[in-house]
Motif scaffolding. Structure first.
Motif, PDB file in Angstrom:
ATOM      1  N   HIS A  42       2.124  -4.780   1.889  1.00 42.35           N
ATOM      2  CA  HIS A  42       1.701  -5.168   3.318  1.00 42.35           C
ATOM      3  C   HIS A  42       0.696  -6.210   3.390  1.00 42.35           C
ATOM      4  O   HIS A  42       0.120  -6.506   2.496  1.00 42.35           O
ATOM      5  CB  HIS A  42       1.124  -3.737   3.817  1.00 42.35           C
ATOM      6  N   ALA A  43       0.596  -6.954   4.525  1.00 45.87           N
ATOM      7  CA  ALA A  43      -0.213  -8.244   4.525  1.00 45.87           C
ATOM      8  C   ALA A  43      -1.665  -8.014   4.413  1.00 45.87           C
ATOM      9  O   ALA A  43      -2.291  -8.727   3.801  1.00 45.87           O
ATOM     10  CB  ALA A  43       0.295  -8.851   5.828  1.00 45.87           C
ATOM     11  N   ASP A  44      -2.188  -6.672   4.874  1.00 39.25           N
ATOM     12  CA  ASP A  44      -3.486  -6.643   4.931  1.00 39.25           C
ATOM     13  C   ASP A  44      -3.720  -5.307   4.168  1.00 39.25           C
ATOM     14  O   ASP A  44      -4.568  -4.378   4.617  1.00 39.25           O
ATOM     15  CB  ASP A  44      -3.855  -6.410   6.552  1.00 39.25           C
ATOM     16  N   GLU A  45      -3.224  -4.902   2.857  1.00 44.83           N
ATOM     17  CA  GLU A  45      -3.504  -3.934   2.109  1.00 44.83           C
ATOM     18  C   GLU A  45      -5.101  -3.788   2.047  1.00 44.83           C
ATOM     19  O   GLU A  45      -5.666  -4.715   1.760  1.00 44.83           O
ATOM     20  CB  GLU A  45      -2.861  -3.949   0.754  1.00 44.83           C
ATOM     21  N   PRO A  46      -5.431  -2.381   1.949  1.00 44.13           N
ATOM     22  CA  PRO A  46      -4.944  -1.096   2.172  1.00 44.13           C
ATOM     23  C   PRO A  46      -4.390  -0.794   3.569  1.00 44.13           C
ATOM     24  O   PRO A  46      -4.075   0.529   3.982  1.00 44.13           O
ATOM     25  CB  PRO A  46      -5.826  -0.220   1.477  1.00 44.13           C
ATOM     26  N   ASN A  47      -4.605  -1.610   4.471  1.00 45.32           N
ATOM     27  CA  ASN A  47      -4.376  -1.281   6.099  1.00 45.32           C
ATOM     28  C   ASN A  47      -2.875  -1.708   6.245  1.00 45.32           C
ATOM     29  O   ASN A  47      -2.598  -2.895   5.818  1.00 45.32           O
ATOM     30  CB  ASN A  47      -5.151  -2.124   6.770  1.00 45.32           C
TER      31      ASN A  47
END
Length: 376
Positions: A313-318
């Motif tokens: 995902h691009a904004d890990e951990p989000n």
């Protein structure tokens, strides 16, 4: 959005070079009077104890354990670990607390340091070009997790063809109406992958292995796009098709799999999704930042992409909330390479890189040789 060509694959880089540098036969300065020093980052060894003992016989091992960036910088400035000749990070989830390896951090390394051997396949967190400018080879461990990542890619591929997220979420809801809706309606919208076209972006070790599994298990036809054409790989995959441009690959594929490193640019954005065959699928087991996630949501809403399987995902951990809650998207927690076998291999390969290269031989899995400064 970007229409850039993919970055070099892990197996498409220059072959390991013979090393004229051998600190094992030099007088490199270290806390040990007789051995050059290797800096071990992070946790203790867990599996390859005999090999670690061999490493300790050849080198004086210093430990940083897990410390934050500022403390790590201060330790380098004060030469806490001496003039070490190599660094070793055996696990991807420890020893990286100092953050991105950029010029600020790399410039503090002693000039004696010649190699950094680290766990993991991706290396978007380390500026390998700057390491090379400082005369340091960076070695990753992609080959150690090839099987695990390729297996996960196959799982995600199946999930996108067979609507497994919808079925799973309906069953897990314990809602009879949701269960009934999935049970009665999924068959009308799902397909078998057999005979369809798998489009692989980046035919390195992992990309090749997942393609090989797809050919053997599902009789899929393979197309690929890479900076290097491999006619040998094409033959091994039963006549795979090389696509000279990314657009050509996207237009031909029923399922697109991202298996290429991230080097600072989006690979699939709004422009690229317009080239997808309508209803095609997307699997990403590479890096989240390769995909414009807002553009992916739009492509899913518009039916351009029928389903997606995302380990990264691009904004890990989000995780993007509009992707995480869809029943046409399977999301994982960046665990494609997470297996005991991978970790055992990470440990071993890092030490083998150090022992080989610092002993005057070759670095086994270098990724930045093309940028390494040439020494007279």
């Amino acid at each position: 959005m970007s229409s850039a060509t993919p970055t070099p694959r892990d197996a498409g880089l220059p072959a390991p070079a013979t090393n004229a540098f051998s600190p094992l036969s030099s007088s490199a300065s270290s806390p040990s009077a007789t051995k050059p020093t290797v800096l071990h980052l992070g946790d203790d060894i867990r599996w390859n104890h005999a090999l670690y003992k061999e490493l300790g016989e050849k080198f004086h091992i210093e430990r940083s354990y897990s410390i934050g960036r500022e403390e790590f910088k201060a330790a380098l400035e004060e030469r806490r670990w001496g003039d070490f000749v190599g660094m070793y990070r055996p696990f991807w989830n420890t020893g990286g607390e100092m953050g991105n390896w950029d010029e600020e951090l790399i410039s503090l390394l002693p000039t004696s340091c010649k190699i950094y051997a680290s766990a993991g396949a991706g290396f978007d967190w380390v500026d390998t070009r700057t390491l090379a400018a400082h005369g340091i080879i960076y070695c990753n461990a992609a080959s150690a997790c090839t099987e695990s990542v390729a297996d996960t890619a196959i799982f995600l591929l199946l999930a996108t063809y067979r609507a497994f997220p919808w079925s799973f979420l309906a069953a897990r809801s314990c809602n009879p109406h949701a269960f009934h809706a999935a049970n009665q309606n999924i068959a009308a919208v799902t397909h078998n992958p057999n005979g369809t076209v798998l489009g692989v972006i980046g035919l390195g070790k992992i990309g090749f292995r997942l393609a090989h599994k797809a050919v053997l298990a599902f009789e899929m036809r393979v197309a690929y796009h890479d900076v290097v054409r491999s006619e040998g790989a094409e033959r091994e995959l039963g006549g795979a098709t090389w696509c000279a441009t990314l657009e050509e690959l996207l237009r031909a594929s029923d399922c697109v799999v991202l298996a290429t490193p991230f080097e600072g640019r989006v690979l699939l954005g709004r422009t690229e999704f317009q080239h997808f065959k309508k209803g095609a699928r997307l699997v990403n087991i590479a890096r989240g930042k390769l995909v414009d996630e807002e553009a992916l949501v739009e492509a899913l809403d518009g039916g351009i992409v029928s389903a997606a399987g995302l380990d990264v995902h691009a904004d890990e951990p989000n995780v993007h909330p509009r992707l995480a809650t869809r029943d046409d998207v399977m999301v994982l927690s960046h665990t494609a390479g997470a297996s005991v076998e991978s970790h055992v291999g990470f440990e071993r390969l890092g030490m083998e890189n150090l022992i080989s290269y610092l002993g005057g031989g070759e670095a086994l899995t270098p990724v930045n040789m093309q940028w390494l400064k040439k020494k007279d």
